[in-house]
Design a protein around this motif. Structure first.
Motif, PDB file in Angstrom:
ATOM      1  N   VAL A   1      -2.524   8.353  -4.203  1.00  0.00           N
ATOM      2  CA  VAL A   1      -3.956   8.323  -3.872  1.00  0.00           C
ATOM      3  C   VAL A   1      -4.144   8.516  -2.375  1.00  0.00           C
ATOM      4  O   VAL A   1      -3.207   8.370  -1.583  1.00  0.00           O
ATOM      5  N   HIS A   2      -5.378   8.830  -2.006  1.00  0.00           N
ATOM      6  CA  HIS A   2      -5.723   8.937  -0.592  1.00  0.00           C
ATOM      7  C   HIS A   2      -5.925   7.543   0.006  1.00  0.00           C
ATOM      8  O   HIS A   2      -6.193   6.571  -0.702  1.00  0.00           O
ATOM      9  N   SER A   3      -5.834   7.487   1.302  1.00  0.00           N
ATOM     10  CA  SER A   3      -5.959   6.205   1.997  1.00  0.00           C
ATOM     11  C   SER A   3      -7.322   5.564   1.751  1.00  0.00           C
ATOM     12  O   SER A   3      -7.423   4.343   1.558  1.00  0.00           O
ATOM     13  N   TRP A   4      -8.378   6.371   1.743  1.00  0.00           N
ATOM     14  CA  TRP A   4      -9.718   5.811   1.576  1.00  0.00           C
ATOM     15  C   TRP A   4      -9.897   5.180   0.194  1.00  0.00           C
ATOM     16  O   TRP A   4     -10.703   4.255   0.030  1.00  0.00           O
ATOM     17  N   VAL A   5      -9.136   5.654  -0.798  1.00  0.00           N
ATOM     18  CA  VAL A   5      -9.216   5.068  -2.137  1.00  0.00           C
ATOM     19  C   VAL A   5      -8.642   3.650  -2.125  1.00  0.00           C
ATOM     20  O   VAL A   5      -9.206   2.726  -2.727  1.00  0.00           O
TER      21      VAL A   5
ATOM     22  N   PHE B   1      -8.020   0.004 -12.679  1.00  0.00           N
ATOM     23  CA  PHE B   1      -7.720   0.969 -11.619  1.00  0.00           C
ATOM     24  C   PHE B   1      -6.293   0.805 -11.109  1.00  0.00           C
ATOM     25  O   PHE B   1      -5.523   1.772 -11.062  1.00  0.00           O
ATOM     26  N   TRP B   2      -5.922  -0.421 -10.739  1.00  0.00           N
ATOM     27  CA  TRP B   2      -4.596  -0.638 -10.164  1.00  0.00           C
ATOM     28  C   TRP B   2      -3.489  -0.415 -11.191  1.00  0.00           C
ATOM     29  O   TRP B   2      -2.442   0.159 -10.875  1.00  0.00           O
TER      30      TRP B   2
ATOM     31  N   HIS C   1       0.827  -1.204   0.000  1.00  0.00           N
ATOM     32  CA  HIS C   1       0.000   0.000   0.000  1.00  0.00           C
ATOM     33  C   HIS C   1       0.864   1.258   0.000  1.00  0.00           C
ATOM     34  O   HIS C   1       0.500   2.274  -0.605  1.00  0.00           O
TER      35      HIS C   1
ATOM     36  N   SER D   1     -11.134   1.448  -0.442  1.00  0.00           N
ATOM     37  CA  SER D   1     -12.258   1.167  -1.346  1.00  0.00           C
ATOM     38  C   SER D   1     -11.875   0.124  -2.393  1.00  0.00           C
ATOM     39  O   SER D   1     -12.680  -0.761  -2.729  1.00  0.00           O
ATOM     40  N   ALA D   2     -10.655   0.217  -2.909  1.00  0.00           N
ATOM     41  CA  ALA D   2     -10.199  -0.758  -3.907  1.00  0.00           C
ATOM     42  C   ALA D   2     -10.114  -2.157  -3.305  1.00  0.00           C
ATOM     43  O   ALA D   2     -10.474  -3.149  -3.955  1.00  0.00           O
TER      44      ALA D   2
ATOM     45  N   TYR E   1      -2.631   3.309 -11.632  1.00  0.00           N
ATOM     46  CA  TYR E   1      -1.781   3.898 -10.597  1.00  0.00           C
ATOM     47  C   TYR E   1      -0.406   3.243 -10.535  1.00  0.00           C
ATOM     48  O   TYR E   1       0.583   3.902 -10.173  1.00  0.00           O
TER      49      TYR E   1
END
Length: 201
Positions: free
Chosen positions: A98-102, A145-146, A91, A105-106, A149
């Motif tokens: 990205v933010h932690s909450w993203v 998504f992954w 992580h 969520s993923a 990033y």
């Protein structure tokens, strides 16, 4: 065992039948002229049906357990990210992206992919394959998504390649396995149909 003897008879009759389509799926015979009786035919077909059902249930449970364990690991990752953000190395790579909450969520989305695949494997209905397809589609979105990033990182991290492809691979393998098991079941149903057709002659 009776099942083994009947199976040998069936295989022998198929070999003797050659490539002729009429003999390819014919039931076993004692010789070239006298078919085995209806009770033995029924026992043979039932043994195939029972074996296929047992194998199907076994493999579905095996893959469901694997996906459940992966989902449990993801829930642990969610807990760690929520309680101690960025402590997990896989992580921490994305700390500046990205933010932690993203991330959380993923990971929840990955848990959802695994859950839908498990439901598709174990749900005994004609709509079970829809759940497998849903899990694959959700897995594709998660993969995009992954990868997006990961490609933004200064250096591509191969050690976290499981983040984009883990859930999708699990869902895809389950869908393929379900396809193989359904094909096997269909062959057994065809065999029973050939038995009834043989009786009607």
């Amino acid at each position: 065992r009776v099942e083994m003897k009947l199976t040998k008879k069936w295989k022998k009759s198929r070999r003797e039948g050659g490539d002729d389509g009429d003999f390819k799926f014919s039931l076993p015979t004692r010789d070239d002229f006298h078919p085995i009786d209806s009770q033995e035919q029924e026992e043979l077909v039932r043994s195939f049906e029972r074996s296929q059902a047992e194998q199907s249930l076994l493999w579905r449970r095996v893959f469901a357990v694997i996906l459940f364990c992966f989902a449990a690991f993801l829930i642990y990752s969610i807990y760690q990210q929520a309680s101690s953000p960025w402590e997990l190395r896989y992580h921490a790579y994305f700390m500046d992206e990205v933010h932690s909450w993203v991330i959380i969520s993923a990971d929840w989305a990955a848990v959802l992919v695994c859950s839908m695949a498990v439901v598709g494997l174990l749900h005994n209905s004609k709509f079970h394959r829809r759940w497998l397809w849903y899990s694959c589609f959700a897995g594709i979105i998660l993969t995009i998504f992954w990868l997006y990033y990961m490609l933004r990182l200064p250096k591509f991290r191969w050690d976290v390649i499981w983040l984009p492809f883990g859930p999708l691979s699990g869902a895809g393998i389950c869908l393929y396995m379900d396809h193989l098991l359904n094909e096997s079941s269909e062959e057994v149903r065809k065999l029973r149909g050939y038995m009834y057709a043989y009786k009607a002659r």
